[in-house]
Motif scaffolding. Structure first.
Motif, PDB file in Angstrom:
ATOM      1  N   UNK A 281       0.925  -1.283   0.027  1.00 51.44           N
ATOM      2  CA  UNK A 281      -0.198  -0.052  -0.102  1.00 51.44           C
ATOM      3  C   UNK A 281       1.008   1.358   0.103  1.00 51.44           C
ATOM      4  N   UNK A 282       2.309   1.134  -0.083  1.00 48.96           N
ATOM      5  CA  UNK A 282       3.246   2.195  -0.162  1.00 48.96           C
ATOM      6  C   UNK A 282       2.588   3.670  -1.109  1.00 48.96           C
ATOM      7  N   UNK A 283       2.242   3.112  -2.262  1.00 49.62           N
ATOM      8  CA  UNK A 283       1.808   4.292  -2.960  1.00 49.62           C
ATOM      9  C   UNK A 283       0.354   4.512  -3.293  1.00 49.62           C
ATOM     10  N   UNK A 284      -0.604   3.834  -2.338  1.00 50.57           N
ATOM     11  CA  UNK A 284      -2.041   3.947  -2.426  1.00 50.57           C
ATOM     12  C   UNK A 284      -2.648   5.157  -2.390  1.00 50.57           C
ATOM     13  N   UNK A 285      -1.974   6.244  -1.681  1.00 53.26           N
ATOM     14  CA  UNK A 285      -2.491   7.541  -1.529  1.00 53.26           C
ATOM     15  C   UNK A 285      -1.298   8.334  -1.025  1.00 53.26           C
ATOM     16  N   UNK A 286      -1.332   9.636  -1.403  1.00 54.20           N
ATOM     17  CA  UNK A 286      -0.169  10.719  -0.971  1.00 54.20           C
ATOM     18  C   UNK A 286      -0.297  10.770   0.728  1.00 54.20           C
ATOM     19  N   UNK A 287      -1.533  10.745   1.114  1.00 54.26           N
ATOM     20  CA  UNK A 287      -1.409  10.843   2.654  1.00 54.26           C
ATOM     21  C   UNK A 287      -0.735   9.685   3.396  1.00 54.26           C
ATOM     22  N   UNK A 288      -1.133   8.522   2.796  1.00 54.05           N
ATOM     23  CA  UNK A 288      -0.414   7.349   3.272  1.00 54.05           C
ATOM     24  C   UNK A 288       0.917   7.149   3.093  1.00 54.05           C
ATOM     25  N   UNK A 289       1.424   7.652   1.842  1.00 55.22           N
ATOM     26  CA  UNK A 289       2.975   7.904   1.441  1.00 55.22           C
ATOM     27  C   UNK A 289       3.523   8.667   2.257  1.00 55.22           C
TER      28      UNK A 289
END
Length: 360
Positions: free
Chosen positions: A35-43
């Motif tokens: 999920x590293x690149x799943x969303x900017x917020x998560x990244x």
């Protein structure tokens, strides 16, 4: 604080569970790499990425290998550009796989250069890194490979084996070409009455499974169990065996969790002098270890170790139990799983500039 420990779970290896649980206990939120690149917020929330066996690639086809390589390369570049702290555990000397070795070595080179810290489980890993370049030694952090004492259940009493019975040898683990399973079949053929060999684990391909089955035809002292060994089966399998035999490839192998597993259940091993074995130098006489230079010499050394085991048992029927006890005591002292977890937590805290859990 979010960190990635990859893989974050592995049904076939409790090593992952032990270290991930230590991180969670210390207050880290451990999330998967997928999920590293799943969303900017998560990244943005990811502070540190720890990679294990990341250099290994899918070898099911040439296309799958390239796809696997480029996916991992993109992830590495994203980690680098995102200024994430990067930790890599050096498990092997080089890739075990011949088909994808070129691509795997590219990933290994990037991991060595880009990692903020390189975790090693044996001192031989430090030597290997110094051979590549001494500048990388400043990144090295030695964390003992955690023991497996009690992890798969209690240690069971060893089965009583009469002196006239064959020595019971067992190989446990994934069935892959670099583990030299063919040599075990040759051993069974050479010692039809004095040894009994069980090979237990999942073959990496149907083709290799068929190859091993064909080679082992007609050998009553060879027992093949080609399936994943359930956790609860391990204590009984080890209790019913005299020795664990692991004829690994010295060119690629550095560490072995199966060696630590055997010692954790009071069994010693027949194994080449890989990094894990060499770290137990003080009690090397309690291990049937050896070196070799060629494939044929490897087989000759295995024959020599079997002959030594047979001679020692004639002199002392309890020799294997005594050797197993010696290695259990050493792994208990040298590979304490609690200390391994504490050292990993301390490394994360140092890299993130705060206390465990990332709190400043």
């Amino acid at each position: 604080m979010n960190v990635i420990f990859n893989p974050s779970e592995n049904k076939e290896n409790k090593y992952i569970d032990m270290l991930v649980n230590a991180l969670k206990t210390a207050g880290y939120e451990v999330v998967p790499l997928d999920g590293l690149l799943s969303s900017w917020k998560h990244f943005k929330s990811i502070q540190l990425v720890h990679l294990n066996w990341f250099e290994n690639l899918d070898e099911s086809s040439k296309g799958a290998t390239l796809k696997s390589f480029f996916r991992k390369l993109i992830a590495l570049i994203a980690i680098r550009l995102g200024n994430k702290k990067l930790v890599w555990t050096m498990h092997n000397r080089i890739s075990h796989e011949k088909k994808s070795g070129k691509w795997s070595n590219i990933l290994s080179s990037l991991l060595i250069r880009w990692a903020d810290s390189i975790v090693i489980h044996s001192e031989e890993s430090r030597v290997r890194l110094s051979e590549i370049s001494p500048i990388f030694l400043s990144k090295v952090v030695h964390i003992p490979h955690p023991d497996f004492i009690g992890i798969y259940g209690p240690i069971l009493p060893s089965a009583a084996h009469e002196l006239e019975n064959p020595i019971k040898l067992v190989f446990i683990g994934a069935i892959k070409p670099y583990k030299n399973i063919e040599l075990l079949i040759r051993l069974a053929r050479k010692f039809p009455d004095s040894i009994d060999i069980s090979i237990m684990g999942n073959p990496n391909t149907p083709e290799y499974k068929n190859e091993i089955q064909e080679l082992g035809k007609g050998l009553p002292n060879l027992h093949l169990k080609f399936e994943f060994i359930q956790d609860e089966e391990l204590p009984e399998i080890l209790a019913n065996s005299d020795l664990v035999i692991l004829p690994y490839n010295l060119e690629s192998s550095l560490n072995s969790g199966t060696v630590i597993l055997a010692f954790s259940y009071q069994k010693t091993v027949i194994c080449p002098k890989i990094g894990t074995i060499n770290d137990f130098g003080k009690v090397n006489s309690a291990i049937f270890s050896y070196d070799y230079s060629t494939a044929e010499e490897h087989f000759e050394k295995l024959v020599d170790r079997i002959n030594l085991a047979l001679e020692l048992r004639k002199t002392n029927p309890l020799i294997f139990e005594e050797m197993g006890q010696a290695m259990f005591s050493m792994v208990q002292e040298q590979n304490d799983k609690a200390i391994a977890g504490q050292k990993l937590v301390a490394l994360y805290s140092k890299l993130l500039g705060g206390q465990p859990g990332g709190k400043a």
